[in-house]
Structure formats: structure tokens, C-alpha cells
Design an enzyme around this catalytic site. Structure first.
Site, PDB file in Angstrom:
ATOM      1  N   GLU A 138       0.750  -1.199  -0.035  1.00 44.20           N
ATOM      2  CA  GLU A 138       0.112  -0.013   0.017  1.00 44.20           C
ATOM      3  C   GLU A 138       0.918   1.293   0.024  1.00 44.20           C
ATOM      4  O   GLU A 138       0.509   2.284  -0.632  1.00 44.20           O
ATOM      5  CB  GLU A 138      -0.931   0.051   1.167  1.00 44.20           C
ATOM      6  N   HIS A 176       2.173   1.778  -3.582  1.00 45.78           N
ATOM      7  CA  HIS A 176       1.182   2.718  -4.153  1.00 45.78           C
ATOM      8  C   HIS A 176       1.301   4.286  -3.874  1.00 45.78           C
ATOM      9  O   HIS A 176       1.412   4.917  -5.056  1.00 45.78           O
ATOM     10  CB  HIS A 176      -0.209   2.346  -4.061  1.00 45.78           C
TER      11      HIS A 176
HETATM   12 ZN   LIG Z   1      -2.501  -2.513  -4.720  1.00 39.75          ZN
END
Ligand SMILES: [Zn+2]
Length: 276
Positions: A133, A136
Site C-alpha cells: 500500500e 502505491h
Molecule cells: Zn494494490
């Protein structure tokens, strides 16, 4: 950088040229060229604002053991992430939500649903989730998606966009990947997913978590989906054998970083509370 785009909105011909210039001078941590028109500061503002709204809308888990555990895993990851987007400190919130989900937003925000904890069974597996995460965010995937949306809508007013403006809210929420509960989630592209996987693998290894645990995480996620109703996290993060084999092929390199991290004294000792 200062965007030439802001001065050329009245001339569509120049917009194309400017976009091409931006396109050519931006690249992800893995060297992929990216099309981004939003300033980092604006993305951070949107992330912070969206996170505040989520905190109001979703009950927050206050159990100190659970919070200590999640922070124990998250903080080493965020330390390794650096401040690529101009953020040096991260806020980590555990939401009382039974869906197996976690997310990170520009502006240094991490949300973990309590439902993720039985699926990410070990600290290393939770590190794999959070590394992915945070990956990202530091690869600015939200900026890419919002930028694509802006361009699709004719680049109405990048400079004036405000997350508080309902006109842009759905675009922003979808671009940040947090719109699932509002019915407007956009899946990340396969390219972005693969990139986040590899950045996450790197982050967890450099933080002192065994990178081999990432494979177990994705296998658990797949098993937890049980066929009919995939966990929310999976619905925007397609899991497949290709993803696992891509991770496996990068594990030798990640293990070298993991061993170096351990030698440097990075060995997070996070204890998962009983009963989760
Ligand atoms: Zn993802």
C-alpha cells in the site's frame, strides 16, 4: 516542478505539448515513465482530507494492543519509504471494519481494517500488505489515476481543483482507490499492482521483515476469498499465480536486503495480540 500546464489551459494545442513534457520528465521508483499533472502538494491535501472524512465515517479501533501491533509493523515500513512525496511522518489508524482491507493515502495516511488482521496472519504478512500500500503512494499511483481522470475530463482546472468541491470528489476518491465504500473504486492497473508488489517487497525486506512472507500473504488472501465473495482488498488487488511467481523471482534479491537490514539491527519484534 512548476507545471507549464497551468499557463496553457486556454490553448488545447499547447496542453498536448505540455503534457508530453511532463510525461517525459516523471518516472516511478522502478523507472517507469508516468503521466502526472497534479502537484504532490495537492495530492497530499486530497489524501489528508479524504482520511479525515473516513475517520468521521468509520468507527476507530481503540484497543491499545491492536494499535501498538499495527504501528509496530507499519512504522519501520514508513521509515524506509522516505519522503518521496514530501511527507516524513505517517498517521496510522485501525478502523473497526470486518472487511479484509488496508490502504495508504498521499499525505502520509495509513488505514488498516480490523478484518485484515486474521488474514495477514503474521507481522511479516501485515508488513507485506502495508509495504504494498505504501508502495502505491511513493510510486504516486493516485496522482497517475487522478491525472488520467482529469485528462479524460478535458483538464478542466488542475490548478483550482479542491477535494471539497463535490464536482471533483468522486474523481479524487476513485483516483485514490478509496471509493469502494462509496461505490466508485477504480481498480489499480496491473502495471501499478506489479509495481506496488515489488516496491512493497523491497520496503519490507529493508525494514527487517522476511520477504518470503509476502507469498504467504497473497496465498492467504486468495484462500480467504473462498470463491464467491472476495475480500474488499482483493476486489481492487487481483491476486493470481502470475503475481506470486513475480514475487518469488525477486525474493533472492530481497533476501540480500533483508539480511543486510538484520545486520544493521533492523529486526522489528511485533507481537500480534491473542485472538486475532
Ligand atoms: Zn494494490
Amino acid at each position: 516542478m512548476k507545471s507549464p500546464l497551468l499557463f496553457s489551459l486556454r490553448n488545447p494545442g499547447i496542453i498536448v505539448v505540455s503534457t508530453a513534457v511532463l510525461f517525459s520528465c516523471t518516472s516511478s521508483p522502478l523507472g517507469r515513465r508516468q503521466l502526472m499533472v497534479m502537484p504532490d502538494s495537492k495530492m497530499n491535501e486530497m489524501g489528508v482530507q479524504s482520511f479525515e472524512e473516513m475517520k468521521k465515517a468509520t468507527p476507530i479501533e481503540t484497543n491499545p494492543e491492536i494499535n501498538a501491533y499495527v504501528k509496530c509493523v507499519a512504522l519501520p515500513i514508513t521509515r524506509e519509504a522516505g519522503d518521496a512525496t514530501g511527507v516524513s511522518s505517517w498517521e496510522i489508524v485501525v478502523f473497526k471494519d470486518k472487511t479484509a482491507n488496508a490502504f495508504a493515502l498521499p499525505g502520509g495516511k495509513i488505514g488498516v481494517h480490523t478484518g485484515m488482521l486474521p488474514v495477514a496472519k503474521t507481522p511479516g504478512q501485515l508488513a507485506a500488505v502495508l509495504g504494498h500500500e505504501v508502495g502505491h503512494v511513493i510510486a504516486k499511483h493516485g496522482n497517475e489515476r487522478v491525472s488520467e481522470g482529469m485528462i479524460t475530463q478535458g483538464l478542466a482546472s488542475v490548478a483550482a481543483i479542491s477535494v471539497k468541491d463535490p464536482k471533483y470528489q468522486s474523481l479524487v476518491m476513485a483516483g485514490l482507490g478509496i471509493g469502494a465504500q462509496y461505490g466508485i473504486a477504480l481498480p489499480h492497473s496491473r502495471t501499478q499492482e506489479s509495481e506496488a508488489d515489488l516496491i512493497g517487497l523491497d520496503l519490507m525486506a529493508r525494514s527487517g521483515f522476511d520477504p518470503r512472507e509476502s507469498v504467504g500473504l497473497w496465498q492467504n488472501m486468495s484462500a480467504a476469498s473462498g470463491g464467491n465473495a472476495p475480500p474488499q482488498f482483493l476486489s481492487t488487488h487481483p491476486s493470481n499465480e502470475t503475481r506470486i511467481s513475480a514475487l518469488q523471482s525477486h525474493i533472492p534479491e530481497a533476501l540480500t536486503k533483508y539480511e543486510a537490514a538484520q545486520k544493521a539491527g533492523k529486526a522489528p519484534h511485533c507481537v500480534k495480540p491473542a485472538g486475532l
